[in-house]
Design an enzyme around this catalytic site. Structure first.
Site, mmCIF file in Angstrom:
data_model
loop_
_atom_site.group_PDB
_atom_site.id
_atom_site.type_symbol
_atom_site.label_atom_id
_atom_site.label_comp_id
_atom_site.label_asym_id
_atom_site.label_seq_id
_atom_site.Cartn_x
_atom_site.Cartn_y
_atom_site.Cartn_z
ATOM 1 N N MET A 264 0.854 -0.687 3.248
ATOM 2 C CA MET A 264 -0.346 -1.497 3.408
ATOM 3 C C MET A 264 0.016 -2.980 3.386
ATOM 4 S SD MET A 264 -2.917 0.519 0.795
ATOM 5 C CE MET A 264 -1.664 0.661 -0.489
ATOM 6 N N GLY B 125 -0.490 -6.124 -1.699
ATOM 7 C CA GLY B 125 0.247 -5.542 -0.586
ATOM 8 C C GLY B 125 1.151 -4.467 -1.173
ATOM 9 N N SER B 126 1.210 -3.289 -0.578
ATOM 10 C CA SER B 126 1.803 -2.193 -1.323
ATOM 11 C C SER B 126 2.044 -0.967 -0.450
ATOM 12 C CB SER B 126 0.870 -1.830 -2.482
ATOM 13 O OG SER B 126 -0.479 -1.882 -2.039
ATOM 14 N N ARG B 127 2.259 0.188 -1.098
ATOM 15 C CA ARG B 127 2.561 1.426 -0.390
ATOM 16 C C ARG B 127 2.060 2.616 -1.190
ATOM 17 N NH1 ARG B 127 8.745 2.546 0.194
ATOM 18 N NH2 ARG B 127 8.527 4.572 -0.781
#
Length: 233
Positions: free
Chosen positions: A102, A189-191
């Site tokens: 993301m 912001g990430s996964r």
């Protein structure tokens, strides 16, 4: 339908987790604008972006038995075998993993990929490397779940990224949640990784755009591969 009803339908809801941040950005904008006029417009832009970041649009989730739905908006960054986080004790052997990255413009509300009972929630502090890197799965701050579904245990891991500094998970062990239900959020912001049985054939490819709560990433009841026939992407 009145004009007010039309406006309500066209406005995307904001998740309550974002209210304190939006208020802080707005307050800073007013204060900075009071002393230095041009900074007001910069602050206004950042406030609007913060509001946009915490949007929480409604989603129409496929409900057919066996489907695994994307838990996050974003782009598929990896598809292949990987060992789940050790703190989950889900498996010591590699499982099929689909990772969704993301960026700061994606919706960051995370949703259940399958219906089931949350049997374990495990948080692990860590670093804040770029979430697109594979080693982020081991080194970064993360929060993981085990979902006991009709088709076995499914693992889901929220991974903090380079910008993200807070993983939010409001789901608790023992809860029964339907597919598509919101279970957490990551700022900024990430996964999110989904771990499935090794024989599962993913229905997505690297680079494909995902919509949380809507995009099908696998079918647990569909045709699968035989053992030993997996090829990583």
């Amino acid at each position: 339908m009145t004009i007010i009803d039309s406006i309500k339908k066209s406005v995307v809801p904001i998740h309550p987790e974002g209210y304190p941040f939006i208020a802080l950005f707005a307050l800073a904008t007013v204060i900075l604008g009071w002393f230095i006029g041009p900074l007001f417009w910069i602050g206004l832009f950042l406030t609007l972006w913060c509001t946009y970041f915490f949007r929480d649009p409604a989603r129409i989730t496929p409900t057919r038995k066996g489907l695994v739905i994307s838990p996050a908006d974003g782009m598929v960054s990896s598809v292949g075998l990987a060992v789940p986080p050790q703190e989950l004790h889900l498996s010591e052997e590699p499982m099929m993993r689909v990772s969704v990255f993301m960026n700061v413009f994606n919706v960051h509300v995370n949703r259940m990929p399958v219906p089931g009972k949350i049997s374990k929630v495990a948080y692990k502090p860590g670093k804040f490397l770029n979430a697109e890197l594979d080693k982020a799965s081991e080194d970064n701050e993360r929060n993981s779940l085990i979902i006991e579904s009709e088709h076995g245990a499914i693992g889901v891991t929220q991974i903090a990224g380079l910008v993200a500094r807070r993983i939010v998970c409001w789901t608790q062990e023992g809860e029964m949640l339907p597919v598509g239900e919101r279970f957490g959020l990551i700022r900024f912001g990430s996964r999110v990784d989904v771990y499935m049985p090794t024989h599962i054939v993913p229905k997505v490819a690297i680079g494909q755009t995902m919509v949380a709560g809507e995009t099908i990433i696998a079918d647990l009841e569909g045709p699968q591969r035989e053992a030993g026939t997996h090829r990583e992407q």
